[in-house]
Design an enzyme around this catalytic site. Structure first.
Site, short mmCIF file in Angstrom:
data_model
loop_
_atom_site.label_atom_id
_atom_site.label_comp_id
_atom_site.label_asym_id
_atom_site.label_seq_id
_atom_site.Cartn_x
_atom_site.Cartn_y
_atom_site.Cartn_z
CE LYS A 58 -3.85 -2.50 1.91
NZ LYS A 58 -4.59 -3.03 3.04
CD GLN B 298 -3.71 -4.76 6.00
OE1 GLN B 298 -3.74 -3.71 5.37
NE2 GLN B 298 -4.07 -5.90 5.46
CG ASP C 275 -10.32 -0.79 4.29
OD1 ASP C 275 -9.91 -1.28 3.23
OD2 ASP C 275 -9.69 -0.84 5.37
N1 GUN Z 1 -6.92 -7.28 5.28
C1 GUN Z 1 -7.18 -8.05 4.19
N2 GUN Z 1 -7.87 -7.33 3.28
C2 GUN Z 1 -8.06 -6.10 3.79
C3 GUN Z 1 -8.70 -4.92 3.31
O1 GUN Z 1 -9.25 -4.85 2.21
N3 GUN Z 1 -8.67 -3.85 4.15
C4 GUN Z 1 -8.08 -3.89 5.37
N4 GUN Z 1 -8.12 -2.79 6.11
N5 GUN Z 1 -7.48 -4.98 5.84
C5 GUN Z 1 -7.47 -6.07 5.06
#
Ligand code: GUN
Length: 282
Positions: A52, A96, A119
């Site tokens: 990211k 996350q 998200d």
């Molecule tokens: N962990 C796995 N996929 C995701 C996601 O799309 N967003 C977040 N915040 N954590 C994750």
């Protein structure tokens, strides 16, 4: 003859367009900024968070990382979120997942201001998604929508069957496809006669989390197959929820794993961060 939907190429196409818009915002004194919170030492989460940050760099955005120890309490995490909510230079906040078990995940996700919720996990944004007026959209499902758009596939009137009812993929994908005039069916672990239903799909979305779960007798000739899975096969090799080698010849288009839906998720996170920066600087 089937066509492989190339997630990496479509990601690049989308990131390029996002970068151009980031440049435009920067020319107006706005620097889109994403704050990423990671709690604990989950190795997979560390890789995702690094990816990211790299995507922020690639698109010219600023990223901030908050790496917190495993013992962090819900209260401490909420305090950090309050600080980031109040910080006008931060446009997007992402915590996350998974967070350690002792942390109240829902409390944390609901504390992120809806306009910074890149998200699209906040109930307000989920509600907006359902009534079709959301600006921030769930990343993985939106990535699949962008893949369909890139391949000039109009979901109107098509039967989209989704295997998996998760809050992150299955349910929001159903909303996005409904909004694009598809007829939608969601299947899950308690669905009876699953293959009979999946065989009706013009667009089949596999989001079950079981390696090679979708077999050739579950797929209609000429179907478009989108594979959200990130699984390991019997040899420990990365594979999807679809038995790709046996299914591909029945499809008209199919996403591979790796190199399919996965790369699109981060591109859509960048898109949401850009959107959040625009909303907050209207
Ligand atoms: N962990 C796995 N996929 C995701 C996601 O799309 N967003 C977040 N915040 N954590 C994750």
């Amino acid at each position: 003859m089937y066509k492989i939907i190339d997630g990496k190429a479509i990601r690049e196409y989308n990131l390029e367009k996002i970068s151009e818009q980031v440049e435009e915002l920067k020319a107006n004194g706005i620097l889109p900024t994403l704050a990423v919170i990671i709690v604990g030492n989950d190795p997979a989460s560390r890789i995702y968070v690094n990816n990211k940050k790299a995507a922020c760099e690639r698109t010219g955005m600023r990223s901030l990382e908050y790496a917190l120890p495993e013992e962090t309490t819900t209260e401490e995490l909420l305090e950090l979120i309050d600080k980031l909510n109040a910080d006008k230079s931060v446009n997007g906040i992402l915590c996350q997942l998974p967070v350690p078990k002792h942390i109240n995940k829902n409390l944390v996700l609901e504390r992120i201001l809806p306009e910074k919720d890149v998200d699209c996990f906040h109930p307000e944004n989920v509600g907006r998604l359902c009534i079709g007026n959301g600006e921030l959209v769930p990343c993985t499902p939106m990535g699949m929508v962008k893949m369909l758009e890139y391949e000039d596939i109009d979901p109107t009137g098509k039967h989209c069957v989704i295997i998996g009812r998760s809050d992150i993929v299955g349910k929001p994908m159903a909303m996005l496809m409904l909004a694009r005039n598809a007829t939608v069916t969601i299947c899950h672990s308690k669905t009876q006669n699953l293959a009979e239903i999946t065989k009706q799909a013009d667009i089949l979305v596999a989001a079950v989390g079981i390696a090679k779960f979708v077999k050739e007798d579950m797929v209609k000739d000429g179907a478009i197959v989108l594979d959200v899975g990130m699984d390991r096969d019997e040899n420990g090799k990365l594979c999807g929820d679809v038995d790709f080698e046996n299914v591909k010849d029945k499809t008209s288009m199919i996403t591979p794993v790796p190199g399919g839906v996965g790369p699109m998720t981060i591109a859509m996170l960048m898109r949401n961060t850009l959107t959040a920066a625009k909303i907050q600087n209207k």
